[in-house]
Scaffold this active site. Structure first.
Site, PDB file in Angstrom:
ATOM      1  N   ASP A 145     -64.967  -8.111 -33.253  1.00 16.54           N
ATOM      2  CA  ASP A 145     -66.037  -8.167 -34.249  1.00 16.54           C
ATOM      3  C   ASP A 145     -67.097  -7.118 -33.914  1.00 16.54           C
ATOM      4  OD1 ASP A 145     -64.757 -10.334 -35.371  1.00 16.54           O
ATOM      5  OD2 ASP A 145     -66.082 -11.827 -34.482  1.00 16.54           O
ATOM      6  N   ARG A 146     -67.863  -6.733 -34.914  1.00 13.08           N
ATOM      7  CA  ARG A 146     -68.898  -5.709 -34.763  1.00 13.08           C
ATOM      8  C   ARG A 146     -69.838  -6.000 -33.586  1.00 13.08           C
ATOM      9  NH1 ARG A 146     -71.833  -1.728 -37.259  1.00 13.08           N
ATOM     10  NH2 ARG A 146     -74.096  -1.848 -37.052  1.00 13.08           N
TER      11      ARG A 146
END
Length: 308
Positions: A145-146
């Site tokens: 995830d970011r």
């Protein structure tokens, strides 16, 4: 069977070499045993690849003899038109002709999205490959995830991505994470098996739901502590599956959301992202079959919480 990595020459196509071990076996059958996919064979035939036996071009119906040297040249790959080439800094942990392992910072997307169309790992890797004159595009093996930091594996070629996908399905790629969650977990170790699916009211959020996909996470307590009177737990997690937001959803489901994960009930008082880091990655190399084990210490923002 013998894999050899590409040799340095003017032909930049990714090349694998094998030694035939069965008399009379058709080249097509041998290629299947060597895990060359049908899709790859189609690309080789129509998009500029090449199959040779003892240096002579052959088709897949060619009967092999023991000791024949088979060379598979994969066609050059082209990046997606929508993927901008950028030249950001990459923290390279490991690299060879097949794999690239990076230490991803928080606040950087793995691939571009509508909200963040540039400055992703994929954009920067495109630029990195261009500088190497590598005729390849981006193949993410283990995505983060970011706002999750840590180890990230990228295949340099479609065939390597195919092999790594097979390995993942067989449980041969192992990832472990460390996280900081709200509250004190009661058990020192537990296994969470709870299916995950998309929340009907959101295009981003996931939740544990009966009609979701099978998801399995093991949780080990490393330390229980408190910050300004608030109980927290430092945990280590082992993923057996790789569902979107799996750790975040499972820990929220337990009533212990990740610190900083405001999407799933965490507070951002101490950190401006979910306190989650991929600390280890273990895999068998798809060509050499050697076991590789990579580690990465947690980032400073998480360490500051532990030092409080």
């Amino acid at each position: 069977m013998n894999h050899l990595l590409p040799m340095n020459n003017t032909d930049t196509r990714f090349t694998l070499r094998f030694l035939a071990e069965k008399d009379g076996q058709l080249l097509r059958e041998a290629l299947a045993e060597w895990q060359i996919s049908k899709r790859a064979l189609t690309a080789i035939k129509f998009d500029g690849g090449l199959l040779t036996v003892n240096g002579t071009e052959q088709n897949v119906r060619y009967p092999l003899h023991i000791g024949d040297q088979v060379e598979v040249k994969f066609p050059p790959e082209e990046k997606s038109d929508g993927l901008a080439i950028e030249y950001g800094k990459l923290a390279v942990i490991y690299e060879d002709e097949a794999l690239l392992v990076l230490d991803k910072p928080a606040h950087q997307s793995t691939i571009p999205s509508r909200e963040h169309p540039t400055k992703s790992i994929a954009n920067d890797v495109c630029g990195y490959f261009e500088q190497q004159s590598l005729a390849s595009t981006i193949h993410i093996v283990t995505r983060l995830d970011r706002d999750t930091s840590g180890l990230l594996c990228i295949a340099k070629h479609a065939h390597i991505h195919h092999l790594m996908g097979l390995a993942q399905r067989l449980g041969e790629v192992s990832r472990e994470y460390e996280a900081i969650v709200h509250g004190h977990l009661a058990e020192d170790w537990q296994s969470i098996v709870a299916p995950i699916g998309r929340k009907e009211t959101s295009i981003i959020e996931r939740e544990v739901r009966q009609d979701g996909q099978y998801a399995h996470t093991d949780v080990t307590v490393l330390q229980r502590f408190s910050v300004q009177g608030e109980p927290m737990t430092h945990i280590r997690l082992k993923l057996h599956t790789g569902r979107t937001h799996q750790i975040r959803v499972h820990m929220s489901y337990l009533g212990h959301p990740l610190v900083g994960d405001d999407l799933y009930g965490g507070s951002r008082k101490l950190i401006d992202r979910q306190a989650l880091h991929c600390v280890s990655l273990c895999l068998q190399h798809p060509l050499t079959k050697e076991k590789h084990y990579f580690t990465s210490p947690i980032k400073d923002d998480m360490q500051r919480i532990l030092n409080n």
